[in-house]
Design a protein around this motif. Structure first.
Motif, PDB file in Angstrom:
ATOM      1  N   GLN A  36       0.825  -1.198   0.000  1.00 49.21           N
ATOM      2  CA  GLN A  36       0.000   0.000   0.000  1.00 49.21           C
ATOM      3  C   GLN A  36       0.867   1.260   0.000  1.00 49.21           C
ATOM      4  O   GLN A  36       0.595   2.214  -0.734  1.00 49.21           O
ATOM      5  CB  GLN A  36      -0.936   0.006   1.208  1.00 49.21           C
ATOM      6  CG  GLN A  36      -2.023  -1.036   1.127  1.00 49.21           C
ATOM      7  CD  GLN A  36      -2.792  -1.177   2.426  1.00 49.21           C
ATOM      8  OE1 GLN A  36      -2.255  -0.957   3.511  1.00 49.21           O
ATOM      9  NE2 GLN A  36      -4.050  -1.552   2.316  1.00 49.21           N
ATOM     10  N   ARG A  70      -8.377  -1.203  -1.455  1.00 52.72           N
ATOM     11  CA  ARG A  70      -8.193  -1.058   0.006  1.00 52.72           C
ATOM     12  C   ARG A  70      -7.855   0.389   0.372  1.00 52.72           C
ATOM     13  O   ARG A  70      -8.342   0.910   1.381  1.00 52.72           O
ATOM     14  CB  ARG A  70      -7.103  -2.013   0.484  1.00 52.72           C
ATOM     15  CG  ARG A  70      -7.528  -3.463   0.436  1.00 52.72           C
ATOM     16  CD  ARG A  70      -6.449  -4.384   1.022  1.00 52.72           C
ATOM     17  NE  ARG A  70      -6.798  -5.757   0.775  1.00 52.72           N
ATOM     18  CZ  ARG A  70      -6.211  -6.542  -0.130  1.00 52.72           C
ATOM     19  NH1 ARG A  70      -5.212  -6.084  -0.856  1.00 52.72           N
ATOM     20  NH2 ARG A  70      -6.595  -7.786  -0.299  1.00 52.72           N
ATOM     21  N   LEU A  71      -7.003   1.018  -0.428  1.00 47.31           N
ATOM     22  CA  LEU A  71      -6.640   2.410  -0.160  1.00 47.31           C
ATOM     23  C   LEU A  71      -7.852   3.327  -0.331  1.00 47.31           C
ATOM     24  O   LEU A  71      -8.045   4.277   0.447  1.00 47.31           O
ATOM     25  CB  LEU A  71      -5.505   2.858  -1.086  1.00 47.31           C
ATOM     26  CG  LEU A  71      -4.144   2.206  -0.845  1.00 47.31           C
ATOM     27  CD1 LEU A  71      -3.179   2.564  -1.968  1.00 47.31           C
ATOM     28  CD2 LEU A  71      -3.569   2.610   0.511  1.00 47.31           C
ATOM     29  N   THR A  73     -11.008   2.501   0.117  1.00 45.72           N
ATOM     30  CA  THR A  73     -11.896   2.268   1.253  1.00 45.72           C
ATOM     31  C   THR A  73     -11.470   3.105   2.462  1.00 45.72           C
ATOM     32  O   THR A  73     -12.310   3.590   3.215  1.00 45.72           O
ATOM     33  CB  THR A  73     -11.901   0.768   1.625  1.00 45.72           C
ATOM     34  OG1 THR A  73     -12.411   0.032   0.510  1.00 45.72           O
ATOM     35  CG2 THR A  73     -12.748   0.485   2.847  1.00 45.72           C
ATOM     36  N   ARG A  74     -10.187   3.308   2.610  1.00 49.41           N
ATOM     37  CA  ARG A  74      -9.650   4.093   3.731  1.00 49.41           C
ATOM     38  C   ARG A  74      -9.611   5.591   3.423  1.00 49.41           C
ATOM     39  O   ARG A  74      -9.178   6.382   4.256  1.00 49.41           O
ATOM     40  CB  ARG A  74      -8.252   3.613   4.077  1.00 49.41           C
ATOM     41  CG  ARG A  74      -8.254   2.184   4.627  1.00 49.41           C
ATOM     42  CD  ARG A  74      -6.906   1.732   5.043  1.00 49.41           C
ATOM     43  NE  ARG A  74      -6.321   2.633   6.032  1.00 49.41           N
ATOM     44  CZ  ARG A  74      -5.070   2.561   6.440  1.00 49.41           C
ATOM     45  NH1 ARG A  74      -4.278   1.614   5.958  1.00 49.41           N
ATOM     46  NH2 ARG A  74      -4.598   3.410   7.322  1.00 49.41           N
ATOM     47  N   ASP A  96      -5.586  13.002   2.722  1.00 51.28           N
ATOM     48  CA  ASP A  96      -5.220  12.032   3.767  1.00 51.28           C
ATOM     49  C   ASP A  96      -4.139  11.079   3.272  1.00 51.28           C
ATOM     50  O   ASP A  96      -3.228  10.713   4.022  1.00 51.28           O
ATOM     51  CB  ASP A  96      -6.445  11.229   4.222  1.00 51.28           C
ATOM     52  CG  ASP A  96      -7.382  12.033   5.103  1.00 51.28           C
ATOM     53  OD1 ASP A  96      -6.966  13.090   5.628  1.00 51.28           O
ATOM     54  OD2 ASP A  96      -8.545  11.599   5.263  1.00 51.28           O
TER      55      ASP A  96
END
Length: 135
Positions: A36, A70-71, A73-74, A96
């Motif tokens: 990531q 995944r990134l 989603t965050r 972010d």
């Protein structure tokens, strides 16, 4: 009997392994996997397609799709359709994501610490030798 080249190969392997382990720790210390963190690294100002990211990261596009998912989603990246071809997704880093990328870079002290062990002449020599090896 170990040859000089064999010994150098082992030292290079040991350095790369230590480098990778330090990057893994810096990533994990900031709540990311190394994959990531690597994916955030090339995302500067411009958007990249998924296939461009896969090329930059030297990995399969399906892996990039999972990591970017995944990134996203965050809230660290966003995916938007390419205006020229809506089948293609463009990836951009969010504020972010930028903050977290900077935090990982700050935590990843291994290269700076190792180079700082060398005096100015040794740093210049290392730079020359690395350039020669990479050419």
């Amino acid at each position: 009997m170990v040859t000089r080249i064999g010994a150098l190969e082992q030292q290079l392997w040991d350095f790369v392994s230590a480098y990778d382990a330090a990057f893994d720790r810096a990533s994990e210390d900031n709540g990311l996997s190394a994959a990531q963190a690597c994916t955030l690294t090339p995302l500067t100002g411009e958007k990249h397609t998924m296939s461009e990211l896969a090329g930059l990261l030297l990995c399969d596009a399906s892996n990039v799709t999972q990591i970017v998912g995944r990134l996203e989603t965050r809230g660290l990246v966003s995916r938007t359709p390419d205006p020229a071809d809506r089948r293609v997704k463009q990836v951009a880093i969010t504020p972010d994501g930028r903050r977290l990328r900077r935090a990982v870079a700050k935590s990843f002290t291994f290269p700076r610490e190792r180079v700082a062990r060398l005096d100015d002449d040794e740093q210049e020599q290392l730079a020359h030798l690395l350039a020669k090896m990479l050419s």
